[in-house]
Enzyme design. Structure first.
Site, short mmCIF file in Angstrom:
data_model
loop_
_atom_site.label_atom_id
_atom_site.label_comp_id
_atom_site.label_asym_id
_atom_site.label_seq_id
_atom_site.Cartn_x
_atom_site.Cartn_y
_atom_site.Cartn_z
N LEU A 134 0.87 -1.18 0.00
CA LEU A 134 0.00 0.00 0.00
C LEU A 134 0.90 1.23 0.00
CD1 LEU A 134 -2.69 -0.90 2.71
CD2 LEU A 134 -3.05 -0.73 0.25
N ASP A 135 0.47 2.30 -0.61
CA ASP A 135 1.25 3.52 -0.61
C ASP A 135 1.44 4.01 0.82
OD1 ASP A 135 1.54 3.56 -3.34
OD2 ASP A 135 -0.19 4.84 -3.68
N LYS A 136 2.47 4.79 1.03
CA LYS A 136 2.83 5.27 2.37
C LYS A 136 1.65 5.93 3.08
CE LYS A 136 5.86 8.54 4.72
NZ LYS A 136 6.94 9.52 4.57
#
Length: 198
Positions: A134-136
């Site tokens: 997942l993106d940050k």
């Protein structure tokens, strides 16, 4: 590396000038080198937007890459489910999934290495157990493989779309529809990395 600016190259931005003369370096890497003082023009540090002049002497020093290693760190994890083969972790927003040049510590992988020692090694030492990411700044559930067999099975299920992923997004304004689907699905911009297309 040392470069002297020629007459026909005048008034180019330094980062664009170096992009042509140092094709192995990306523009963002060049900009980072300039900001870190690894690029000097006539013996002085300048900004990436500096406009080169005829006769400018540019010195570029690219430091040796630092080896990345994932070290265990005592970071709290929100574990939703765990058995002998996998973990389901609720990843907090602001946490990077695995170590990378811009984030060597404080990642989900660092926390996982502290929590358990039996993670799948299929993705190497920097991404043990990581099946997807997942993106940050995105929060949500992530499945982490504790065994290689579980990792292969989960990766295959994701590829074959037997595992369904759902995303909730906050939207400002008044959307026309209460629900919807992305078509095409969100992903990296084909030319302007790291932009994301929604």
């Amino acid at each position: 590396m040392k470069i002297e600016v020629g007459e026909v190259e005048v008034d180019q931005r330094l980062d664009l000038f170096l992009r042509v003369h140092c094709p192995a370096l990306s523009r963002s890497r060049i900009q980072a080198l300039v900001k870190d003082g690894c690029v000097q023009v006539n013996g002085a540090a300048v900004r990436p937007a500096y406009l080169v002049q005829a006769g400018d002497r540019i010195a570029v020093e690219v430091p040796e890459p630092q080896p990345l290693e994932a070290e265990p760190e005592s970071i709290p994890l929100d574990i939703v489910y765990e058995d002998a083969d996998l973990l389901v972790v609720n990843k907090a927003p602001g946490m990077t999934v695995h170590p990378a040049p811009g984030a060597r510590a404080g990642t989900l992988v660092n926390a996982l290495l502290h929590y358990c020692t039996d993670l799948s090694g299929i993705n190497g030492v920097l991404r043990p157990g990581i099946v997807h990411r997942l993106d940050k700044d995105t929060s949500g559930l992530m499945v982490v493989a504790k065994s290689d067999a579980a990792h292969r099975s989960l990766a295959e299920q994701l590829q074959e779309r037997h595992i369904e992923r759902r995303y909730n997004a906050l939207v400002w304004g008044a959307p026309k529809e209460a629900r919807g689907a992305g078509d095409p699905p969100p992903g990296r911009h084909p030319k302007k990395t790291p932009k994301i297309c929604l």
